[in-house]
Write a protein that holds these residues in place. Structure first.
Motif, PDB file in Angstrom:
ATOM      1  N   LEU A  38      22.607 -19.911   5.098  1.00 15.33           N
ATOM      2  CA  LEU A  38      22.760 -19.012   6.219  1.00 15.33           C
ATOM      3  C   LEU A  38      22.430 -17.601   5.754  1.00 15.33           C
ATOM      4  N   ALA A  39      21.303 -17.074   6.224  1.00 16.62           N
ATOM      5  CA  ALA A  39      20.915 -15.698   5.906  1.00 16.62           C
ATOM      6  C   ALA A  39      21.471 -14.805   7.016  1.00 16.62           C
ATOM      7  N   LEU A  40      22.210 -13.768   6.615  1.00 17.94           N
ATOM      8  CA  LEU A  40      22.864 -12.909   7.587  1.00 17.94           C
ATOM      9  C   LEU A  40      22.306 -11.492   7.534  1.00 17.94           C
ATOM     10  N   HIS A  41      21.958 -10.968   8.699  1.00 19.75           N
ATOM     11  CA  HIS A  41      21.497  -9.593   8.862  1.00 19.75           C
ATOM     12  C   HIS A  41      22.382  -9.000   9.954  1.00 19.75           C
ATOM     13  N   LEU A  42      23.399  -8.250   9.531  1.00 19.57           N
ATOM     14  CA  LEU A  42      24.469  -7.815  10.417  1.00 19.57           C
ATOM     15  C   LEU A  42      24.485  -6.295  10.523  1.00 19.57           C
ATOM     16  N   TYR A  43      24.494  -5.788  11.743  1.00 16.23           N
ATOM     17  CA  TYR A  43      24.371  -4.355  11.982  1.00 16.23           C
ATOM     18  C   TYR A  43      25.364  -3.878  13.040  1.00 16.23           C
ATOM     19  N   THR A  44      25.730  -2.608  12.949  1.00 17.20           N
ATOM     20  CA  THR A  44      26.381  -1.946  14.079  1.00 17.20           C
ATOM     21  C   THR A  44      25.249  -1.487  15.010  1.00 17.20           C
ATOM     22  N   PRO A  45      25.559  -1.155  16.253  1.00 15.74           N
ATOM     23  CA  PRO A  45      24.496  -0.661  17.139  1.00 15.74           C
ATOM     24  C   PRO A  45      23.786   0.574  16.566  1.00 15.74           C
ATOM     25  N   GLY A  46      24.519   1.483  15.950  1.00 14.57           N
ATOM     26  CA  GLY A  46      23.904   2.673  15.370  1.00 14.57           C
ATOM     27  C   GLY A  46      22.969   2.335  14.226  1.00 14.57           C
ATOM     28  N   GLU A  47      23.383   1.397  13.374  1.00 12.45           N
ATOM     29  CA  GLU A  47      22.520   0.967  12.266  1.00 12.45           C
ATOM     30  C   GLU A  47      21.255   0.300  12.788  1.00 12.45           C
ATOM     31  N   TRP A  48      21.409  -0.503  13.813  1.00 13.36           N
ATOM     32  CA  TRP A  48      20.273  -1.210  14.406  1.00 13.36           C
ATOM     33  C   TRP A  48      19.267  -0.217  14.993  1.00 13.36           C
ATOM     34  N   ASP A  49      19.782   0.778  15.704  1.00 18.25           N
ATOM     35  CA  ASP A  49      18.913   1.759  16.349  1.00 18.25           C
ATOM     36  C   ASP A  49      18.226   2.675  15.347  1.00 18.25           C
ATOM     37  N   SER A  50      18.863   2.938  14.210  1.00 15.75           N
ATOM     38  CA  SER A  50      18.304   3.903  13.257  1.00 15.75           C
ATOM     39  C   SER A  50      17.602   3.254  12.064  1.00 15.75           C
ATOM     40  N   ARG A  51      17.474   1.932  12.062  1.00 14.58           N
ATOM     41  CA  ARG A  51      16.844   1.284  10.902  1.00 14.58           C
ATOM     42  C   ARG A  51      15.378   1.688  10.818  1.00 14.58           C
ATOM     43  N   SER A  52      14.913   1.832   9.606  1.00 15.05           N
ATOM     44  CA  SER A  52      13.537   2.276   9.393  1.00 15.05           C
ATOM     45  C   SER A  52      12.583   1.095   9.206  1.00 15.05           C
ATOM     46  N   ALA A  53      13.135  -0.081   9.030  1.00 12.02           N
ATOM     47  CA  ALA A  53      12.301  -1.272   8.824  1.00 12.02           C
ATOM     48  C   ALA A  53      12.934  -2.442   9.576  1.00 12.02           C
ATOM     49  N   PRO A  54      12.136  -3.426   9.948  1.00 17.28           N
ATOM     50  CA  PRO A  54      12.714  -4.608  10.590  1.00 17.28           C
ATOM     51  C   PRO A  54      13.550  -5.388   9.581  1.00 17.28           C
ATOM     52  N   ARG A  55      14.336  -6.295  10.085  1.00 13.38           N
ATOM     53  CA  ARG A  55      15.136  -7.108   9.164  1.00 13.38           C
ATOM     54  C   ARG A  55      14.187  -7.854   8.228  1.00 13.38           C
ATOM     55  N   PRO A  56      14.635  -8.124   7.016  1.00 12.79           N
ATOM     56  CA  PRO A  56      13.746  -8.765   6.040  1.00 12.79           C
ATOM     57  C   PRO A  56      13.356 -10.184   6.437  1.00 12.79           C
ATOM     58  N   ASP A  57      12.163 -10.573   6.027  1.00 15.10           N
ATOM     59  CA  ASP A  57      11.745 -11.960   6.194  1.00 15.10           C
ATOM     60  C   ASP A  57      12.453 -12.812   5.154  1.00 15.10           C
ATOM     61  N   SER A  58      12.642 -14.058   5.476  1.00 19.54           N
ATOM     62  CA  SER A  58      13.240 -14.982   4.506  1.00 19.54           C
ATOM     63  C   SER A  58      12.199 -15.357   3.469  1.00 19.54           C
ATOM     64  N   PRO A  59      12.631 -15.595   2.228  1.00 17.21           N
ATOM     65  CA  PRO A  59      11.669 -15.986   1.196  1.00 17.21           C
ATOM     66  C   PRO A  59      11.168 -17.407   1.423  1.00 17.21           C
ATOM     67  N   ASN A  60      10.008 -17.687   0.877  1.00 17.22           N
ATOM     68  CA  ASN A  60       9.489 -19.051   0.936  1.00 17.22           C
ATOM     69  C   ASN A  60      10.327 -19.965   0.080  1.00 17.22           C
ATOM     70  N   CYS A  61      10.478 -21.188   0.509  1.00 14.86           N
ATOM     71  CA  CYS A  61      11.228 -22.184  -0.241  1.00 14.86           C
ATOM     72  C   CYS A  61      10.448 -22.589  -1.489  1.00 14.86           C
ATOM     73  N   MET A  62      11.173 -22.710  -2.578  1.00 19.47           N
ATOM     74  CA  MET A  62      10.544 -23.147  -3.843  1.00 19.47           C
ATOM     75  C   MET A  62      10.549 -24.677  -3.941  1.00 19.47           C
ATOM     76  N   GLY A  63      11.052 -25.355  -2.939  1.00 19.21           N
ATOM     77  CA  GLY A  63      11.019 -26.817  -2.908  1.00 19.21           C
ATOM     78  C   GLY A  63      11.823 -27.464  -4.007  1.00 19.21           C
ATOM     79  N   GLY A  64      12.857 -26.801  -4.468  1.00 17.72           N
ATOM     80  CA  GLY A  64      13.674 -27.361  -5.533  1.00 17.72           C
ATOM     81  C   GLY A  64      13.091 -27.142  -6.900  1.00 17.72           C
ATOM     82  N   SER A  65      11.944 -26.490  -6.992  1.00 17.76           N
ATOM     83  CA  SER A  65      11.302 -26.228  -8.262  1.00 17.76           C
ATOM     84  C   SER A  65      12.038 -25.135  -9.028  1.00 17.76           C
ATOM     85  N   ARG A  66      12.071 -25.243 -10.337  1.00 20.85           N
ATOM     86  CA  ARG A  66      12.722 -24.230 -11.154  1.00 20.85           C
ATOM     87  C   ARG A  66      11.704 -23.334 -11.833  1.00 20.85           C
TER      88      ARG A  66
END
Length: 103
Positions: free
Chosen positions: A74-102
């Protein structure tokens, strides 16, 4: 009800002004049509004055059943209304899955 719909329903308890629940299971090594990996973007006045860990704890409490069962990530991107309105960048993209690879 789907797991995604259940998550959306439970998170409405936080009275969000913005709520997006994305099933990102298809980006991981899981069977087709799985509901195991989610990204949540939630904006709520209830987060005002709370450090990020306290915000996360609210979500974990609301989704305890899902997190102890079918939901693996569960990736969480949690904001107050003020934080949401004043953010300079969109919420981050999720990383690509490594498919269980190490590597």
């Amino acid at each position: 009800m789907s797991i995604q719909a259940t998550i959306e329903h439970k998170l409405k308890a936080l009275e969000p002004t913005e709520l997006v629940v994305e099933n990102e299971s298809h980006m991981h090594s899981v069977p087709p049509n799985s509901e195991t990996h989610f990204k949540v973007t939630l904006v709520s006045e209830r987060f005002s004055g709370l450090m990020p860990v306290k915000r996360h704890q609210q979500i974990y409490s609301l989704l305890a059943d899902e997190l102890s069962g079918p939901v693996h990530a569960l990736a969480l991107h949690l904001y107050t209304p003020g934080e949401w309105d004043s953010r300079s960048a969109p919420r981050p993209d999720s990383p690509n899955c490594m498919g269980g690879s190490r590597s």
